[in-house]
Design a protein around this motif. Structure first.
Motif, PDB file in Angstrom:
ATOM      1  N   LEU A   7       7.450   5.377  -5.291  1.00  0.00           N
ATOM      2  CA  LEU A   7       7.381   4.217  -5.909  1.00  0.00           C
ATOM      3  C   LEU A   7       6.680   4.050  -7.143  1.00  0.00           C
ATOM      4  O   LEU A   7       5.293   4.338  -6.936  1.00  0.00           O
ATOM      5  CB  LEU A   7       7.357   2.992  -5.106  1.00  0.00           C
ATOM      6  CG  LEU A   7       7.357   1.626  -5.862  1.00  0.00           C
ATOM      7  CD1 LEU A   7       8.761   1.120  -6.178  1.00  0.00           C
ATOM      8  CD2 LEU A   7       7.003   0.545  -4.787  1.00  0.00           C
ATOM      9  N   HIS A  26       5.764  -3.876  -3.048  1.00  0.00           N
ATOM     10  CA  HIS A  26       5.834  -2.822  -1.841  1.00  0.00           C
ATOM     11  C   HIS A  26       6.718  -3.645  -0.650  1.00  0.00           C
ATOM     12  O   HIS A  26       7.268  -2.730  -0.154  1.00  0.00           O
ATOM     13  CB  HIS A  26       4.559  -2.189  -1.469  1.00  0.00           C
ATOM     14  CG  HIS A  26       3.932  -1.362  -2.506  1.00  0.00           C
ATOM     15  ND1 HIS A  26       3.509  -1.538  -3.778  1.00  0.00           N
ATOM     16  CD2 HIS A  26       4.143   0.269  -2.294  1.00  0.00           C
ATOM     17  CE1 HIS A  26       3.167  -0.479  -4.529  1.00  0.00           C
ATOM     18  NE2 HIS A  26       3.336   0.704  -3.578  1.00  0.00           N
ATOM     19  N   VAL A  29      10.376  -3.359  -1.524  1.00  0.00           N
ATOM     20  CA  VAL A  29      10.952  -1.736  -1.346  1.00  0.00           C
ATOM     21  C   VAL A  29      11.165  -1.423   0.094  1.00  0.00           C
ATOM     22  O   VAL A  29      11.951  -1.011   0.805  1.00  0.00           O
ATOM     23  CB  VAL A  29       9.853  -0.889  -1.775  1.00  0.00           C
ATOM     24  CG1 VAL A  29      10.181   0.549  -1.269  1.00  0.00           C
ATOM     25  CG2 VAL A  29       9.887  -1.011  -3.356  1.00  0.00           C
TER      26      VAL A  29
END
Length: 87
Positions: A7, A26, A29
């Motif tokens: 990422l 995060h 994701v």
């Protein structure tokens, strides 16, 4: 099954990339990649910037099952203070 995802965040001008923002990116994701079952995400590996370290702390506080690690290659360079002479 174990998956790994790289990422890298790109944002519009003016967005502050502080620890809460990094943690939120995060988290989003993790939720997306885990099909909404965030317990499937075991953690993240990030560069060791102050904001990233704080983001990892925030994620671990919210999701105690996560184990977030600082990139060991970057840690080694910082610890030896020889980074400027490599490559």
């Amino acid at each position: 099954m174990l998956y790994a995802l790289h990422l890298q965040a790109f944002t519009a001008r003016g967005v502050v990339k502080d620890a809460p923002w990094i943690a939120a990116q995060h988290e989003a994701v993790a939720i997306t990649m885990s099909g909404g079952v965030i317990e499937r995400c075991r953690g993240f590996n990030m560069d060791g910037t102050k904001a990233n370290r704080k983001a990892m702390e925030l994620l671990e506080e919210k999701y105690p099952h996560m184990v977030n690690l600082v990139c060991q290659a970057h840690s080694l360079v910082a610890a030896t203070d020889a980074g400027s002479s490599w490559g």
